[in-house]
Motif scaffolding. Structure first.
Motif, PDB file in Angstrom:
ATOM      1  N   ARG A  40    -133.229-120.958 -20.341  1.00 15.39           N
ATOM      2  CA  ARG A  40    -132.345-119.810 -20.306  1.00 15.39           C
ATOM      3  C   ARG A  40    -131.237-120.059 -19.288  1.00 15.39           C
ATOM      4  NH1 ARG A  40    -137.136-118.756 -22.102  1.00 15.39           N
ATOM      5  NH2 ARG A  40    -137.599-116.920 -23.340  1.00 15.39           N
ATOM      6  N   ARG A  45    -127.430-114.538 -17.978  1.00 14.27           N
ATOM      7  CA  ARG A  45    -128.150-113.369 -17.464  1.00 14.27           C
ATOM      8  C   ARG A  45    -127.242-112.548 -16.554  1.00 14.27           C
ATOM      9  NH1 ARG A  45    -132.614-110.800 -15.468  1.00 14.27           N
ATOM     10  NH2 ARG A  45    -132.506-110.302 -13.264  1.00 14.27           N
ATOM     11  N   CYS A  48    -124.560-110.776 -18.514  1.00 13.40           N
ATOM     12  CA  CYS A  48    -125.132-109.635 -19.236  1.00 13.40           C
ATOM     13  C   CYS A  48    -125.236-108.431 -18.308  1.00 13.40           C
ATOM     14  CB  CYS A  48    -126.502-109.997 -19.806  1.00 13.40           C
ATOM     15  SG  CYS A  48    -127.442-108.583 -20.430  1.00 13.40           S
ATOM     16  N   HIS A  79    -133.121-111.290 -25.221  1.00 17.53           N
ATOM     17  CA  HIS A  79    -132.297-111.874 -26.289  1.00 17.53           C
ATOM     18  C   HIS A  79    -132.519-111.045 -27.552  1.00 17.53           C
ATOM     19  CE1 HIS A  79    -132.529-115.250 -23.497  1.00 17.53           C
ATOM     20  NE2 HIS A  79    -131.455-115.729 -24.094  1.00 17.53           N
ATOM     21  N   LEU A  83    -134.980-116.564 -28.821  1.00 23.94           N
ATOM     22  CA  LEU A  83    -134.709-118.001 -28.788  1.00 23.94           C
ATOM     23  C   LEU A  83    -135.631-118.764 -29.731  1.00 23.94           C
ATOM     24  CD1 LEU A  83    -134.131-118.551 -24.969  1.00 23.94           C
ATOM     25  CD2 LEU A  83    -132.423-118.440 -26.785  1.00 23.94           C
ATOM     26  N   VAL A  92    -124.353-118.670 -26.373  1.00 22.31           N
ATOM     27  CA  VAL A  92    -124.820-117.298 -26.290  1.00 22.31           C
ATOM     28  C   VAL A  92    -123.680-116.437 -25.748  1.00 22.31           C
ATOM     29  CG1 VAL A  92    -125.844-117.585 -24.001  1.00 22.31           C
ATOM     30  CG2 VAL A  92    -126.658-115.779 -25.468  1.00 22.31           C
ATOM     31  N   ASP A  97    -125.236-110.722 -27.301  1.00 20.58           N
ATOM     32  CA  ASP A  97    -126.546-111.299 -27.631  1.00 20.58           C
ATOM     33  C   ASP A  97    -127.667-110.894 -26.678  1.00 20.58           C
ATOM     34  OD1 ASP A  97    -125.206-112.654 -29.644  1.00 20.58           O
ATOM     35  OD2 ASP A  97    -124.995-114.499 -28.480  1.00 20.58           O
ATOM     36  N   LEU A  98    -127.327-110.340 -25.515  1.00 16.16           N
ATOM     37  CA  LEU A  98    -128.318-110.020 -24.489  1.00 16.16           C
ATOM     38  C   LEU A  98    -128.207-108.557 -24.087  1.00 16.16           C
ATOM     39  CD1 LEU A  98    -127.674-113.095 -22.137  1.00 16.16           C
ATOM     40  CD2 LEU A  98    -129.368-112.918 -23.965  1.00 16.16           C
TER      41      LEU A  98
END
Length: 135
Positions: A40, A45, A48, A79, A83, A92, A97-98
């Motif tokens: 990841r 992250r 997001c 996600h 994944l 991504v 997407d998150l």
């Protein structure tokens, strides 16, 4: 009685306990596990969270409001398309997407037999039992 046979049925070591008390269960032994793990991106992250914030996008839970500033910012990132479904390295979009989710909702999202609930499905499930949010 089933409870007295439970450790043996589960392949756990059974430790003798005093008469009239349930058997003791043993934990903590080490074992080696080999598995595949999907990498990841820490930057994805962070992007997001920068875009969506730290409030759970499913139930509205906010660690900072519930537990105080010491716990502010605690959130997991989910996600939307797992994944394991994509099954390869890919680009991504951290905004599309998150989503940020609390640990309870994250577990619930991944508890669908044979798959993963969509955020909308989980919101519908919560709504059906009268839970529309926790914020």
């Amino acid at each position: 009685m089933l409870s007295s046979n439970l450790p043996a049925l589960m392949g756990m070591p059974l430790v003798m306990s005093p008469p009239g008390r349930p058997p003791l269960l043993v934990e903590g032994s080490r074992c080696t596990v080999e598995l595949d793990r999907f990498e990841r991106s820490r930057a994805a992250r962070e992007a997001c969270i920068a875009a969506h914030g730290v409030v759970c996008s499913i139930c509205g839970f906010d660690f900072g409001k519930a537990y105080g500033p010491r716990f502010g910012g605690i959130v997991q990132v989910h996600h939307i398309v797992p994944l394991s479904v994509v099954d390869s390295e890919h680009d991504v979009d951290p905004v599309a997407d998150l989503i940020p989710v609390c640990p309870n909702c994250h577990v619930a999202l991944h508890s669908k037999p044979g798959g993963v609930y969509s955020p909308g499905e989980l919101r519908d499930i919560m709504g059906a039992v009268g839970r529309t949010g926790m914020a």
